[in-house]
Design a protein around this motif. Sequence first.
Motif, PDB file in Angstrom:
ATOM      1  N   HIS A   5       0.938  -1.281  -0.076  1.00  0.00           N
ATOM      2  CA  HIS A   5      -0.147   0.034  -0.060  1.00  0.00           C
ATOM      3  C   HIS A   5       0.820   1.272   0.041  1.00  0.00           C
ATOM      4  CE1 HIS A   5      -2.806   2.779   1.261  1.00  0.00           C
ATOM      5  NE2 HIS A   5      -2.235   3.177   2.134  1.00  0.00           N
ATOM      6  N   HIS A   6       0.582   2.073  -1.171  1.00  0.00           N
ATOM      7  CA  HIS A   6       1.454   3.226  -1.061  1.00  0.00           C
ATOM      8  C   HIS A   6       0.979   4.391  -0.003  1.00  0.00           C
ATOM      9  CE1 HIS A   6       2.507   1.806  -4.955  1.00  0.00           C
ATOM     10  NE2 HIS A   6       3.730   2.506  -4.966  1.00  0.00           N
ATOM     11  N   LEU A   7       1.665   4.654   0.946  1.00  0.00           N
ATOM     12  CA  LEU A   7       1.223   5.514   2.068  1.00  0.00           C
ATOM     13  C   LEU A   7       0.634   6.988   1.689  1.00  0.00           C
ATOM     14  CD1 LEU A   7       3.575   4.868   4.733  1.00  0.00           C
ATOM     15  CD2 LEU A   7       1.311   4.164   4.660  1.00  0.00           C
ATOM     16  N   ILE A   8       1.216   7.307   0.404  1.00  0.00           N
ATOM     17  CA  ILE A   8       0.675   8.571  -0.359  1.00  0.00           C
ATOM     18  C   ILE A   8       0.533   7.767  -1.590  1.00  0.00           C
ATOM     19  CG2 ILE A   8       1.464  10.664  -1.552  1.00  0.00           C
ATOM     20  CD1 ILE A   8       3.104  11.329   0.749  1.00  0.00           C
ATOM     21  N   PRO A   9      -1.045   7.762  -1.889  1.00  0.00           N
ATOM     22  CA  PRO A   9      -1.328   7.317  -3.235  1.00  0.00           C
ATOM     23  C   PRO A   9      -0.648   7.845  -4.416  1.00  0.00           C
ATOM     24  CG  PRO A   9      -3.363   7.875  -1.903  1.00  0.00           C
ATOM     25  CD  PRO A   9      -2.138   8.341  -1.335  1.00  0.00           C
TER      26      PRO A   9
ATOM     27  N   ALA B 244      -7.009   6.263  12.708  1.00  0.00           N
ATOM     28  CA  ALA B 244      -8.266   6.815  12.228  1.00  0.00           C
ATOM     29  C   ALA B 244      -9.518   6.446  12.812  1.00  0.00           C
ATOM     30  CB  ALA B 244      -8.028   6.458  10.797  1.00  0.00           C
ATOM     31  N   GLU B 245     -10.169   7.537  12.993  1.00  0.00           N
ATOM     32  CA  GLU B 245     -11.464   7.036  13.788  1.00  0.00           C
ATOM     33  C   GLU B 245     -12.403   6.244  12.772  1.00  0.00           C
ATOM     34  OE1 GLU B 245     -15.393   9.521  15.064  1.00  0.00           O
ATOM     35  OE2 GLU B 245     -13.249  10.571  15.304  1.00  0.00           O
ATOM     36  N   GLY B 246     -12.426   6.109  11.574  1.00  0.00           N
ATOM     37  CA  GLY B 246     -13.186   5.577  10.642  1.00  0.00           C
ATOM     38  C   GLY B 246     -12.969   4.223  10.341  1.00  0.00           C
ATOM     39  N   LEU B 247     -11.785   3.925  10.950  1.00  0.00           N
ATOM     40  CA  LEU B 247     -11.243   2.481  10.673  1.00  0.00           C
ATOM     41  C   LEU B 247     -11.368   1.565  12.190  1.00  0.00           C
ATOM     42  CD1 LEU B 247      -8.051   2.838   8.513  1.00  0.00           C
ATOM     43  CD2 LEU B 247     -10.145   1.969   7.753  1.00  0.00           C
TER      44      LEU B 247
ATOM     45  N   GLU C 202      -7.878  12.298   0.885  1.00  0.00           N
ATOM     46  CA  GLU C 202      -7.695  12.028   2.281  1.00  0.00           C
ATOM     47  C   GLU C 202      -6.645  11.384   2.827  1.00  0.00           C
ATOM     48  OE1 GLU C 202     -12.233  12.130   3.868  1.00  0.00           O
ATOM     49  OE2 GLU C 202     -11.724  10.375   2.327  1.00  0.00           O
ATOM     50  N   LEU C 203      -6.247   9.975   2.127  1.00  0.00           N
ATOM     51  CA  LEU C 203      -5.211   9.258   2.460  1.00  0.00           C
ATOM     52  C   LEU C 203      -3.927   9.950   2.394  1.00  0.00           C
ATOM     53  CD1 LEU C 203      -6.080   5.957   0.696  1.00  0.00           C
ATOM     54  CD2 LEU C 203      -6.078   6.494   3.070  1.00  0.00           C
ATOM     55  N   ALA C 204      -3.467  11.011   1.276  1.00  0.00           N
ATOM     56  CA  ALA C 204      -2.425  11.762   0.985  1.00  0.00           C
ATOM     57  C   ALA C 204      -2.266  12.819   2.115  1.00  0.00           C
ATOM     58  CB  ALA C 204      -2.538  12.321  -0.241  1.00  0.00           C
ATOM     59  N   VAL C 205      -3.498  13.432   2.630  1.00  0.00           N
ATOM     60  CA  VAL C 205      -3.334  14.665   3.452  1.00  0.00           C
ATOM     61  C   VAL C 205      -3.472  14.007   5.119  1.00  0.00           C
ATOM     62  CG1 VAL C 205      -4.216  16.769   4.097  1.00  0.00           C
ATOM     63  CG2 VAL C 205      -4.412  16.002   1.752  1.00  0.00           C
ATOM     64  N   LEU C 206      -4.048  13.226   5.347  1.00  0.00           N
ATOM     65  CA  LEU C 206      -4.484  12.936   6.636  1.00  0.00           C
ATOM     66  C   LEU C 206      -4.046  11.475   7.128  1.00  0.00           C
ATOM     67  CD1 LEU C 206      -8.215  13.930   6.709  1.00  0.00           C
ATOM     68  CD2 LEU C 206      -6.246  15.261   7.525  1.00  0.00           C
ATOM     69  N   TYR C 207      -3.887  10.628   6.269  1.00  0.00           N
ATOM     70  CA  TYR C 207      -3.551   9.358   6.864  1.00  0.00           C
ATOM     71  C   TYR C 207      -2.267   8.637   5.828  1.00  0.00           C
ATOM     72  CZ  TYR C 207      -8.104   9.956   8.379  1.00  0.00           C
ATOM     73  OH  TYR C 207      -9.322  10.628   9.344  1.00  0.00           O
ATOM     74  N   HIS C 208      -1.271   9.448   6.105  1.00  0.00           N
ATOM     75  CA  HIS C 208       0.240   8.912   5.105  1.00  0.00           C
ATOM     76  C   HIS C 208       1.064   8.556   5.848  1.00  0.00           C
ATOM     77  CE1 HIS C 208       0.299  13.286   6.727  1.00  0.00           C
ATOM     78  NE2 HIS C 208       1.716  12.873   6.681  1.00  0.00           N
ATOM     79  N   SER C 209       0.707   7.770   7.132  1.00  0.00           N
ATOM     80  CA  SER C 209       1.682   6.939   7.802  1.00  0.00           C
ATOM     81  C   SER C 209       0.717   5.764   8.367  1.00  0.00           C
ATOM     82  CB  SER C 209       2.117   7.723   9.064  1.00  0.00           C
ATOM     83  OG  SER C 209       1.210   7.792   9.957  1.00  0.00           O
TER      84      SER C 209
ATOM     85  N   PRO D   4      -8.209  -7.389   3.085  1.00  0.00           N
ATOM     86  CA  PRO D   4      -9.184  -6.886   3.746  1.00  0.00           C
ATOM     87  C   PRO D   4      -8.892  -5.588   4.131  1.00  0.00           C
ATOM     88  CG  PRO D   4      -9.038  -9.282   4.364  1.00  0.00           C
ATOM     89  CD  PRO D   4      -7.656  -8.938   3.620  1.00  0.00           C
ATOM     90  N   CYS D   5      -7.652  -5.489   4.714  1.00  0.00           N
ATOM     91  CA  CYS D   5      -7.421  -4.189   5.103  1.00  0.00           C
ATOM     92  C   CYS D   5      -7.137  -2.992   4.074  1.00  0.00           C
ATOM     93  CB  CYS D   5      -6.456  -4.056   5.992  1.00  0.00           C
ATOM     94  SG  CYS D   5      -6.295  -4.895   7.628  1.00  0.00           S
ATOM     95  N   HIS D   6      -6.381  -3.558   2.805  1.00  0.00           N
ATOM     96  CA  HIS D   6      -6.238  -2.728   1.936  1.00  0.00           C
ATOM     97  C   HIS D   6      -7.572  -2.249   1.401  1.00  0.00           C
ATOM     98  CE1 HIS D   6      -2.783  -2.053  -1.232  1.00  0.00           C
ATOM     99  NE2 HIS D   6      -3.729  -1.027  -1.183  1.00  0.00           N
ATOM    100  N   SER D   7      -8.228  -2.930   1.005  1.00  0.00           N
ATOM    101  CA  SER D   7      -9.715  -2.748   0.542  1.00  0.00           C
ATOM    102  C   SER D   7     -10.533  -1.843   1.180  1.00  0.00           C
ATOM    103  CB  SER D   7     -10.674  -4.096   0.280  1.00  0.00           C
ATOM    104  OG  SER D   7     -10.048  -4.835  -0.750  1.00  0.00           O
ATOM    105  N   THR D   8     -10.458  -1.913   2.584  1.00  0.00           N
ATOM    106  CA  THR D   8     -11.130  -1.177   3.473  1.00  0.00           C
ATOM    107  C   THR D   8     -10.660  -0.075   3.670  1.00  0.00           C
ATOM    108  OG1 THR D   8     -11.638  -3.091   4.743  1.00  0.00           O
ATOM    109  CG2 THR D   8     -11.981  -0.852   6.012  1.00  0.00           C
ATOM    110  N   VAL D   9      -9.252   0.280   3.621  1.00  0.00           N
ATOM    111  CA  VAL D   9      -8.821   1.759   3.691  1.00  0.00           C
ATOM    112  C   VAL D   9      -9.173   2.465   2.441  1.00  0.00           C
ATOM    113  CG1 VAL D   9      -6.442   2.723   3.369  1.00  0.00           C
ATOM    114  CG2 VAL D   9      -6.509   1.152   4.921  1.00  0.00           C
ATOM    115  N   HIS D  10      -9.079   1.670   1.033  1.00  0.00           N
ATOM    116  CA  HIS D  10      -9.677   2.390   0.106  1.00  0.00           C
ATOM    117  C   HIS D  10     -11.022   2.629  -0.077  1.00  0.00           C
ATOM    118  CE1 HIS D  10      -5.561   3.195  -1.689  1.00  0.00           C
ATOM    119  NE2 HIS D  10      -5.074   1.969  -1.340  1.00  0.00           N
ATOM    120  N   LEU D  11     -11.804   1.969   0.431  1.00  0.00           N
ATOM    121  CA  LEU D  11     -13.307   2.100   0.305  1.00  0.00           C
ATOM    122  C   LEU D  11     -13.669   3.170   1.394  1.00  0.00           C
ATOM    123  CD1 LEU D  11     -14.544  -1.549   0.157  1.00  0.00           C
ATOM    124  CD2 LEU D  11     -14.695   0.317  -1.611  1.00  0.00           C
TER     125      LEU D  11
END
Length: 102
Positions: free
Chosen positions: A29-33, A76-79, A62-69, A49-56
Amino acid sequence: MAKKVRKKIESADPVCSLCEREVGFTSLHHLIPREEGGKHGPTVPLCQPCHSTVHLTYSNKELAVLYHSIQALRNAEGLQKYLNWVRTKRLDKITNRRGKRK
């Protein structure tokens, strides 16, 4: 017109960096898409399952700005509900039946 096919990048690491389960297969998974400039950036091994859930759950922006680690993703609250659930599962291939975000 030829269709561009993306090759899945597999990882030799059998442990998912997000849920920390030992699984038979992980993908990187690229931490910054890539679409947000992370093509040559850091990657982490995630189970399917984790990879799919992160991208869904989150957009590439959002991944690039907020969740890049990995730590930001773990916090992350949503996970949280998903992570609490998946950590108790033994299966490598868990069917993700949720639809894409609208």
